[in-house]
Design a protein around this motif. Structure first.
Motif, short mmCIF file in Angstrom:
data_model
loop_
_atom_site.label_atom_id
_atom_site.label_comp_id
_atom_site.label_asym_id
_atom_site.label_seq_id
_atom_site.Cartn_x
_atom_site.Cartn_y
_atom_site.Cartn_z
N PHE A 196 1.12 -1.16 -0.08
CA PHE A 196 -0.38 0.28 -0.26
C PHE A 196 1.04 1.45 -0.04
N ALA A 197 1.81 1.39 1.08
CA ALA A 197 2.83 2.01 1.03
C ALA A 197 3.06 2.66 -0.26
N LEU A 207 2.63 1.79 -3.24
CA LEU A 207 1.49 2.01 -4.46
C LEU A 207 1.28 3.56 -4.37
N VAL A 208 1.22 4.57 -3.01
CA VAL A 208 0.91 5.79 -3.27
C VAL A 208 1.84 6.26 -3.51
N GLY A 209 3.14 5.69 -3.14
CA GLY A 209 4.96 6.55 -3.45
C GLY A 209 4.63 6.52 -4.78
N GLY A 217 2.07 7.48 -6.98
CA GLY A 217 1.37 8.60 -7.45
C GLY A 217 2.60 9.66 -6.69
N PHE A 218 2.79 9.98 -6.04
CA PHE A 218 4.15 11.29 -5.93
C PHE A 218 4.97 10.82 -6.69
N SER A 264 9.02 4.52 -10.12
CA SER A 264 7.57 4.28 -10.55
C SER A 264 7.82 3.14 -10.35
N SER A 291 -2.72 -0.66 -11.94
CA SER A 291 -3.63 -0.72 -11.71
C SER A 291 -4.55 -1.66 -12.35
#
Length: 218
Positions: free
Chosen positions: A59-60, A62-64, A66-67, A76, A198
């Motif tokens: 999860f971390a 995936l959030v990363g 985005g940034f 990425s 995704s």
């Protein structure tokens, strides 16, 4: 005169970038799936607590992503690889349980997932209808599905698991349509890792829902 000369090259460039994005995205999806399988193999003998930690790490990551999207394409890709590997480790106990008690469910789930994603992926990629409204509806449906899943943890509902799985398949059919349409309409090659993440999550969720459908237990 100038417009007629310049327009075809611009159209061709957009088409080439679109094809490049599709090829790169699906290549990342395949690589992520391979890392997921590797993580699932590694995680079979780990304590269950490590599976939870692996899910948090995924999860971390995936959030990363985005940034990291606009800052570093390479970062990425690294984070996408971490997502696949960590999700594999986190899913290892579930997959091992199915493999030992109902291995046929695994094969049926894999085959059904391949057909499901291929069918809805082609439909989403080729349709000209705007699916942005479907994306909003799917987001709310997913929230409702999560809520129903929490209820099932505490309340026994006859056939509840099957209903949960079928509704989940409907929700992720919509997500698959939307994600592949987004892929067909974008020419931003740098967005390939995020799009691959995704689509991979669509595939993974569909696979897990099919496992519950095909398993002998409720």
């Amino acid at each position: 005169m100038s417009d007629s000369v310049l327009t075809p090259p611009v159209v061709d460039l957009a088409r080439d970038r679109g094809r490049s994005l599709f090829a790169r995205t699906m290549g990342y999806v395949a690589a992520t799936a391979a890392l997921f399988a590797l993580g699932a193999s590694w995680g079979q003998d780990l304590p269950s607590a490590w599976g939870f930690v692996a899910f948090l790490g995924a999860f971390a990551a995936l959030v990363g992503m985005g940034f990291a999207r606009r800052r570093s394409s390479d970062l990425s890709v690294v984070l996408l690889a971490a997502v696949g590997l960590l999700l594999g480790v986190g899913s290892a106990p579930t997959l091992a349980a199915y493999a030992s008690t109902d291995p046929q469910a695994l094969w049926l789930s894999a085959a059904a997932t391949a057909l499901f994603i291929a069918g809805f992926g082609v439909a989403g990629y080729s349709t000209r209808r705007d699916l942005s409204g479907l994306a909003r509806v799917s987001s709310w449906a997913l929230v409702g599905l999560i809520g129903f899943g929490i209820v099932l943890v505490f309340v026994t509902i006859p056939g509840g698991t099957l209903v949960y799985s079928v509704v989940g398949l409907v929700v992720f059919a919509a997500y698959t349509l939307v994600d592949f349409q987004r892929l067909s309409r974008s020419t931003d090659v740098d967005s390939a890792p995020l799009m691959a993440a995704s689509i991979f999550l669509d595939i993974l969720n569909v696979f897990l829902f099919f496992q519950q459908v095909f398993s002998r237990g409720d």
